[in-house]
Design a protein around this motif. Structure first.
Motif, short mmCIF file in Angstrom:
data_model
loop_
_atom_site.label_atom_id
_atom_site.label_comp_id
_atom_site.label_asym_id
_atom_site.label_seq_id
_atom_site.Cartn_x
_atom_site.Cartn_y
_atom_site.Cartn_z
N ARG A 94 0.84 -1.19 0.00
CA ARG A 94 0.00 0.00 0.00
C ARG A 94 0.88 1.25 0.00
O ARG A 94 0.56 2.25 -0.67
N ALA A 95 1.98 1.21 0.73
CA ALA A 95 2.89 2.36 0.80
C ALA A 95 3.48 2.67 -0.57
O ALA A 95 3.60 3.84 -0.95
N THR A 96 3.85 1.63 -1.33
CA THR A 96 4.41 1.86 -2.67
C THR A 96 3.36 2.41 -3.62
O THR A 96 3.66 3.22 -4.50
N VAL A 97 2.10 1.98 -3.45
CA VAL A 97 1.01 2.48 -4.29
C VAL A 97 0.76 3.97 -3.99
O VAL A 97 0.59 4.78 -4.91
N VAL A 98 0.76 4.32 -2.70
CA VAL A 98 0.54 5.71 -2.30
C VAL A 98 1.65 6.60 -2.84
O VAL A 98 1.39 7.68 -3.39
N SER A 99 2.90 6.16 -2.70
CA SER A 99 4.02 6.98 -3.17
C SER A 99 3.99 7.14 -4.70
O SER A 99 4.31 8.20 -5.22
N SER A 100 3.58 6.09 -5.39
CA SER A 100 3.46 6.17 -6.86
C SER A 100 2.39 7.18 -7.26
O SER A 100 2.57 7.97 -8.20
#
Length: 300
Positions: free
Chosen positions: A4-10
Motif C-alpha cells: 500500500r505504501a508503494t502504491v501511495v508513493s506512486s
C-alpha cells in the motif's frame, strides 16, 4: 501495508510530475523543471519498489531456499543509482542556466506548485517513515529517504523562487540547483552503501550481535559457543551458531536448551523474522579444527 505504501508513493509522484512539468516548462525555472524530472524518477522507482516488495514477501521455495529478501537490497542499490543520476542531471541543467541565463516567468504559479509539492511530499514522508518503523522494510526506508531529499530540495526551490520574486536575482535558481544536486548525490550514497553491504552478507549491527551473545551466555546448560555468524536479507535475520554442552547431557535436554536460546535470540528484535540454525556440540570442536588447520598449514 508495504505494498500500500508503494502504491501511495506512486500516486503522489504521478500528480507531482504532471503539475511540476507543466509549470516548469511554462515558467522556464530550471529548479522547478529539475524537480519535475526528479518526481518522474520517483514514480519509476516507486513502481519498481512495488515489484521488489511483492517479490521480497514471497516465501522460500525449492529454487530460493532462503526466500527473496535480498530483492530489497537490489532495489535500494538501483534506487540509489537513479537518485545519483537525477542529481547529476539537475547539476548539469543548473550549470547550463549559469552559462546561458534566462529570466523566469509565471513566478506565482511556480511558487504555488512548490507549496503543493511540499505539503504532499511532507505527508508522504511521515506516512512512509511510519510504515518503515513498523515493517523494518529496507525498500520503504529507502523510499522515505528519497522523498525526504525531495522535501528538502522542494523547500530550497521555494526559497529561490521567493528570492527571485522579491529581488529579481535570477542566478539564485541555478545556484540552488547545484546545491540540491550535490545534496541528492550525497544522500544516495547511504542507500547504495547499505544495499551493497546486504548483498555482501554483512553481519547484523554490533549492538544486536552483543545481545545475541548475551542471550546465549544467559542460558544455563550452555558451557560455551563458537562460530557465531549473522547476516540479514530485508527483514529476515539469519543466525548460525554452535553451542557446546556437557558430553553426558542427553540430546533431548540439549535440544530443549537450544530451543530456549532460539527464543531468547528472537526476543532481541521481535519485529524481525529470525531464521536461526543451532548446532549442538558435546565439546568445542572449533579448537580441534583450528589445531588441524594449523597442523595442515605446517605440513604444507
Amino acid at each position: 501495508m508495504q505494498k500500500r505504501a508503494t502504491v501511495v508513493s506512486s500516486s503522489v509522484a504521478v500528480v507531482l510530475v504532471i503539475v511540476k512539468l507543466i509549470v516548469g516548462i511554462i515558467s522556464g525555472s530550471v529548479a522547478v523543471l529539475a524537480s519535475a524530472i526528479d518526481s518522474g524518477l520517483d514514480l519509476a522507482v516507486s513502481l519498481f519498489n512495488y515489484f521488489a516488495v511483492a517479490n521480497a514477501e514471497k516465501p522460500a521455495s525449492e529454487k530460493f531456499n532462503y526466500g527473496l529478501g535480498k530483492v530489497e537490497a537490489i532495489a535500494a542499490v538501483i534506487e540509489g543509482v537513479v537518485i545519483t543520476m537525477s542529481g547529476l542531471f539537475i547539476g548539469y541543467k543548473a550549470v547550463m542556466k549559469i552559462l546561458h541565463p534566462e529570466p523566469i516567468t509565471h513566478l506565482d504559479a511556480s511558487i504555488g506548485v512548490m507549496l503543493l509539492s511540499i505539503v504532499m511530499t511532507g505527508a508522504l514522508v511521515m506516512y512512509l517513515n511510519h510504515v518503515a518503523r513498523v515493517t523494518q522494510n529496507m525498500v520503504i526506508k529507502s523510499d522515505a529517504l528519497h522523498y525526504k531529499t525531495d522535501l528538502l530540495s522542494n523547500g530550497a526551490i521555494l526559497v529561490s523562487l521567493a528570492v527571485i520574486h522579491f529581488t529579481a536575482f535570477f542566478m539564485i535558481d541555478a545556484i540552488l540547483g547545484i546545491l540540491i544536486a550535490i545534496y541528492i548525490i550525497y544522500s544516495a550514497y547511504e542507500l547504495i552503501h547499505e544495499g551493497v553491504l546486504m548483498l555482501l552478507d554483512v553481519a547484523l549491527e554490533e549492538e544486536i550481535v552483543k545481545k545475541i551473545v548475551k542471550a546465549i551466555k544467559s542460558e544455563p546448560g550452555v558451557t560455551d559457543y563458537h562460530w557465531l555468524k549473522t547476516r540479514k536479507a530485508g527483514n529476515d535475520y539469519f543466525v548460525d551458531v554452535h553451542l557446546v554442552f556437557n558430553p553426558e547431557m542427553s540430546l533431548l535436554e540439549a535440544h530443549r536448551i537450544g530451543d530456549n536460546v532460539e527464543e531468547k535470540i528472537k526476543a532481541v528484535d521481535p519485529k524481525a523474522d529470525w531464521l536461526i540454525n543451532i548446532h549442538l556440540d558435546p565439546y568445542d570442536d572449533s579448537v580441534i579444527n583450528m589445531e588441524e588447520a594449523a597442523k595442515s598449514k605446517k605440513e604444507a
